[in-house]
Write a protein that holds these residues in place. Structure first.
Motif, PDB file in Angstrom:
ATOM      1  N   LEU A 122       0.848  -1.193   0.000  1.00 37.86           N
ATOM      2  CA  LEU A 122       0.000   0.000   0.000  1.00 37.86           C
ATOM      3  C   LEU A 122       0.877   1.234   0.000  1.00 37.86           C
ATOM      4  O   LEU A 122       1.842   1.311   0.766  1.00 37.86           O
ATOM      5  CB  LEU A 122      -0.883   0.026   1.266  1.00 37.86           C
ATOM      6  N   LYS A 158      -7.481   4.115  -2.382  1.00 38.63           N
ATOM      7  CA  LYS A 158      -7.037   3.280  -1.261  1.00 38.63           C
ATOM      8  C   LYS A 158      -7.795   1.955  -1.186  1.00 38.63           C
ATOM      9  O   LYS A 158      -7.202   0.915  -0.875  1.00 38.63           O
ATOM     10  CB  LYS A 158      -7.191   4.054   0.056  1.00 38.63           C
ATOM     11  N   ASP A 159      -9.103   1.988  -1.450  1.00 34.59           N
ATOM     12  CA  ASP A 159      -9.854   0.729  -1.323  1.00 34.59           C
ATOM     13  C   ASP A 159      -9.408  -0.261  -2.395  1.00 34.59           C
ATOM     14  O   ASP A 159      -9.333  -1.470  -2.134  1.00 34.59           O
ATOM     15  CB  ASP A 159     -11.372   0.982  -1.372  1.00 34.59           C
ATOM     16  N   ARG A 209      -6.117  -1.747  -1.310  1.00 29.23           N
ATOM     17  CA  ARG A 209      -6.299  -2.768  -0.257  1.00 29.23           C
ATOM     18  C   ARG A 209      -6.806  -4.083  -0.834  1.00 29.23           C
ATOM     19  O   ARG A 209      -6.337  -5.161  -0.450  1.00 29.23           O
ATOM     20  CB  ARG A 209      -7.264  -2.261   0.827  1.00 29.23           C
ATOM     21  N   THR A 251       5.293  -0.415   1.797  1.00 34.08           N
ATOM     22  CA  THR A 251       4.266   0.306   2.542  1.00 34.08           C
ATOM     23  C   THR A 251       4.753   1.711   2.827  1.00 34.08           C
ATOM     24  O   THR A 251       5.860   1.915   3.296  1.00 34.08           O
ATOM     25  CB  THR A 251       3.878  -0.412   3.855  1.00 34.08           C
ATOM     26  N   ASP A 310      -3.120   0.066   7.797  1.00 31.68           N
ATOM     27  CA  ASP A 310      -3.843  -0.793   6.859  1.00 31.68           C
ATOM     28  C   ASP A 310      -2.979  -1.968   6.396  1.00 31.68           C
ATOM     29  O   ASP A 310      -3.493  -3.061   6.140  1.00 31.68           O
ATOM     30  CB  ASP A 310      -4.318   0.016   5.647  1.00 31.68           C
ATOM     31  N   THR A 311      -1.675  -1.749   6.286  1.00 28.17           N
ATOM     32  CA  THR A 311      -0.789  -2.851   5.893  1.00 28.17           C
ATOM     33  C   THR A 311      -0.871  -3.988   6.911  1.00 28.17           C
ATOM     34  O   THR A 311      -1.015  -5.161   6.542  1.00 28.17           O
ATOM     35  CB  THR A 311       0.666  -2.351   5.768  1.00 28.17           C
ATOM     36  N   VAL A 358      -4.304  -5.784   6.636  1.00 28.48           N
ATOM     37  CA  VAL A 358      -4.434  -6.701   5.496  1.00 28.48           C
ATOM     38  C   VAL A 358      -3.572  -7.946   5.728  1.00 28.48           C
ATOM     39  O   VAL A 358      -4.006  -9.075   5.456  1.00 28.48           O
ATOM     40  CB  VAL A 358      -4.047  -5.998   4.175  1.00 28.48           C
TER      41      VAL A 358
END
Ligand SMILES: [Zn+2]
Ligand SMILES: [Zn+2]
Length: 257
Positions: free
Chosen positions: A100, A109-110, A113, A134, A140-141, A144
């Motif tokens: 990301l 962003k979505d 992801r 990243t 978020d990393t 996920v």
């Protein structure tokens, strides 16, 4: 020594690849991991030339977060593309780089992801370590990697530029942390502080060539020979000789890939 992350199958090295390899070997860098963009056929094709020029090179391929916008609404296609690239390499040692990037934000962003999650799921399925890119996206990393990795994903955070807290979170996930030439930059004290906290058995070094050339080559096209400067900076941070730091990094690399 090994450069664990470089892009020597890129356009930037077509004209003088043999010289680049010779300079690496002369500097004691006898191995490298070459990262390929899984959805760039010209770069995948050049892997054969890299292999011929430098037989000890190993390869990884994946869908870079900058490219993930092409897969909006069809993350499964990103996994199929990565799978095909890995098959064409035959003996890939990792899936990546994937991840990301909220700094450049080249893709929503979505979508980033979703594509990242599909790549991580493929890594679990194929039992390959992941090479993670990243940037300004550590929360978020980690999310996920936890959700799609099912506790089974392993790998490295490449070109680490985060805080000490970010490093701690990556270590808690069992990941290795790789430092680039940024570690040699005069103003990178916070990064050196983070490196000081990473246990010796979790550290890797890389060039990310052609990007991020270390001091004293800053601003030039980077190349694998110059991983030596980053290793020296890491050795200084850890209070080790360059040889001892090199041995540790090589051992880590062999365990990880
Ligand atoms: Zn990257
Ligand atoms: Zn890279």
């Amino acid at each position: 020594m090994i450069d664990t992350h470089c892009h020597i199958a890129g356009d930037e090295f077509v004209a003088d690849l043999a010289d680049v390899v010779a300079r690496a070997q002369a500097a004691g860098v006898d191995r490298a991991v070459c990262i390929l963009a899984a959805d760039e056929p010209a770069e995948l094709d050049r892997a054969a030339a890299v292999r011929a020029a430098w037989p000890t090179v190993r390869f990884a391929a994946g869908i870079h977060p900058h490219a993930s916008g092409r897969y909006a609404g069809r993350a499964d296609q990103s996994a199929a593309t990565a799978r095909a690239a890995l098959a064409s390499i035959g003996d890939a040692v990792a899936l990546g780089e994937i991840g990301l990037d909220y700094h450049y934000d080249f893709a929503p962003k979505d979508v980033q992801r979703e594509v990242f999650a599909a790549q991580v799921a493929l890594a679990v399925e194929t039992d390959l370590p992941v090479v993670i890119h990243t940037r300004e996206a550590m929360d978020d990393t980690v999310d996920v990697l936890r959700a799609a990795g099912q506790g089974r994903v392993r790998g490295v955070i490449h070109c680490f530029t985060g805080s000490s807290d970010d490093a701690r979170r990556a270590l808690d996930l069992g990941f290795y942390i790789s430092f680039s030439g940024i570690l040699t930059f005069p103003r990178a004290d916070l990064l050196r502080e983070a490196a000081r906290l990473v246990p010796l058995d979790r550290l890797l070094v890389e060039t990310d060539a052609p990007f991020l050339a270390p001091v004293p080559h800053r601003g030039q096209r980077n190349e694998p020979a110059w991983v030596v400067q980053t290793l020296a900076a890491l050795a200084a941070v850890k209070g080790l000789s360059v040889a001892a730091a090199g041995d540790a990094v090589l051992g880590n690399t062999e365990r990880m890939f």
